[in-house]
Design a protein around this motif. Structure first.
Motif, short mmCIF file in Angstrom:
data_model
loop_
_atom_site.label_atom_id
_atom_site.label_comp_id
_atom_site.label_asym_id
_atom_site.label_seq_id
_atom_site.Cartn_x
_atom_site.Cartn_y
_atom_site.Cartn_z
N ARG A 102 0.83 -1.20 0.00
CA ARG A 102 0.00 0.00 0.00
C ARG A 102 0.87 1.26 0.00
NH1 ARG A 102 -5.18 1.22 1.06
NH2 ARG A 102 -5.66 -0.93 1.65
N HIS A 103 1.99 1.22 0.73
CA HIS A 103 2.86 2.39 0.84
C HIS A 103 4.13 2.27 0.01
CE1 HIS A 103 0.28 4.14 3.88
NE2 HIS A 103 0.30 3.01 4.56
N PHE A 141 6.60 7.18 -3.51
CA PHE A 141 5.75 8.22 -2.93
C PHE A 141 4.37 8.28 -3.58
CE2 PHE A 141 10.12 10.20 -2.37
CZ PHE A 141 10.26 9.70 -1.09
N GLY A 142 3.96 7.15 -4.17
CA GLY A 142 2.64 7.10 -4.78
C GLY A 142 1.50 7.16 -3.80
N ASP A 143 1.79 7.02 -2.50
CA ASP A 143 0.74 7.06 -1.48
C ASP A 143 0.51 8.47 -0.93
OD1 ASP A 143 3.24 7.17 -0.30
OD2 ASP A 143 2.68 5.96 1.45
N GLY A 213 -4.46 6.04 -8.91
CA GLY A 213 -4.47 6.23 -7.48
C GLY A 213 -4.87 5.00 -6.69
N GLY A 214 -5.28 3.93 -7.39
CA GLY A 214 -5.69 2.70 -6.72
C GLY A 214 -4.69 1.58 -6.92
N PRO A 215 -5.11 0.34 -6.71
CA PRO A 215 -4.19 -0.79 -6.88
C PRO A 215 -3.81 -0.96 -8.34
CG PRO A 215 -6.44 -1.55 -6.56
CD PRO A 215 -6.44 -0.07 -6.29
N GLU A 305 0.62 -11.69 -2.84
CA GLU A 305 -0.65 -11.01 -2.92
C GLU A 305 -0.57 -9.65 -2.25
OE1 GLU A 305 -3.48 -13.62 -1.22
OE2 GLU A 305 -3.63 -14.88 -3.01
N MET A 306 -1.32 -8.73 -2.81
CA MET A 306 -1.42 -7.39 -2.24
C MET A 306 -2.87 -7.15 -1.87
SD MET A 306 1.04 -5.18 -4.73
CE MET A 306 -0.16 -5.30 -6.06
#
Length: 308
Positions: A102-103, A141-143, A213-215, A305-306
């Motif tokens: 996620r980060h 830094f995509g989060d 902005g999502g997975p 898996e994410m």
């Protein structure tokens, strides 16, 4: 939501390009064939123009643990003549210690053994056995929130490796003697050296519709990654050799090519600009029938898996 991704250098939407001057945080089936570099720098009271060809191979034992080996060949042009010989050989293990998809964060640790006297005294790579613990990390830094969206394409990676001699054996080398026109043999104790560096990378994926902005919707390959690497070698009691290395990488599904200019940041880092280029092969995708799963488990690395 659960998404499956490939194993090499990916955390969330972030693909950490394989760096050219130090190891990256990925733990995967990889081969570097080769890394080629050329640089003029001061050594043994003189100056040498050195061309270096190195290769490395990583083989997964489990989805998070890999066996590593690297070595190479050097050619040196001194004012009084040329010398060539084998680089030192290192073998070791590298383990993915932590990931946060996620980060966009990835941390690995490694422990390598420098095989004593595997290198050539002619080019100054003969050395005692060494132990080399290291830490390798990457953070994208995509989060970041929308207010800082302009920073999302950026990421940093880094490595810290402490190379420590083991035992009482001494290193052998040759020093140019300008008055006689010959190379004189010399011996010196092994010196503990801290190898460290970091890179700033820019992912062009974030400039396309593939990222919203999502997975991730697909593996974030087939992209250009402009980058700048900063490399430092700090021998105990000696001067740190520092270089800045601007360049780029193009990352495809089965391979990566990269090139950079070596810019010395101090006199120990070099006498002028040099260059470095790399071909990196992702063996799990290139030859899945051979490298489709780790040696010690039936679980394929592509099964990570994410969860979002």
């Amino acid at each position: 939501m659960t998404t499956r991704v490939q194993a090499h250098g990916i955390a969330g939407n972030r693909l950490f390009a394989g760096t050219l001057s130090f190891d990256d945080p990925a733990v995967a089936d990889e081969a570097i064939l080769p890394v080629v570099s050329s640089l003029d720098y001061p050594a043994q009271g003189s100056n040498v123009a050195e061309t270096r060809i190195n290769a490395a191979f990583n083989r997964l034992l489990t989805p998070t643990l890999a066996f590593t080996i690297d070595s190479g060949w050097l050619h040196q042009n001194w004012p009084i003549g040329n010398l060539s010989g084998a680089d030192k050989t290192n073998v070791g293990l590298k383990y993915e210690a932590w990931r946060d998809n996620r980060h966009e964060a990835l941390v690995s640790v490694g422990l390598a053994w420098g095989i004593g006297h595997a290198g050539s005294a002619a080019v100054g790579t003969d050395a005692p056995n060494t132990v080399q613990p290291g830490v390798f990390f990457g953070k994208g830094f995509g989060d970041l929130p929308d207010s800082l969206s302009w920073l999302r394409p950026f990421a940093v990676t880094g490595a810290i490796v402490d190379e420590t001699p083991v035992g009482s054996s001494r290193a052998s080398a040759f020093a140019p003697n300008l008055s006689t026109g010959r190379f004189d043999p010399l011996a010196a104790p092994g010196v503990e050296t801290l190898h460290w560096g970091f890179s700033v990378q820019f992912s062009t994926l974030y400039l396309t519709s593939r990222f919203d902005g999502g997975p991730p919707k697909e593996e974030p390959a087939s992209q250009w990654v402009p980058l700048v690497e900063f490399k430092f070698d700090s021998p105990s009691g000696g001067k740190t050799a520092a270089t800045a290395n601007p360049g780029f990488a193009y990352v495809d599904r089965t391979w990566q090519v990269g090139a950079e200019v070596i810019v010395p940041m101090n006199h120990a880092g070099g006498n002028g600009p040099g260059f470095r280029a790399q071909l990196l092969l992702f063996l799990d995708d290139l030859m899945p029938s051979i490298f489709g799963k780790p040696l010690l488990t039936d679980r394929a690395p592509a099964g990570r898996e994410m969860k979002w």
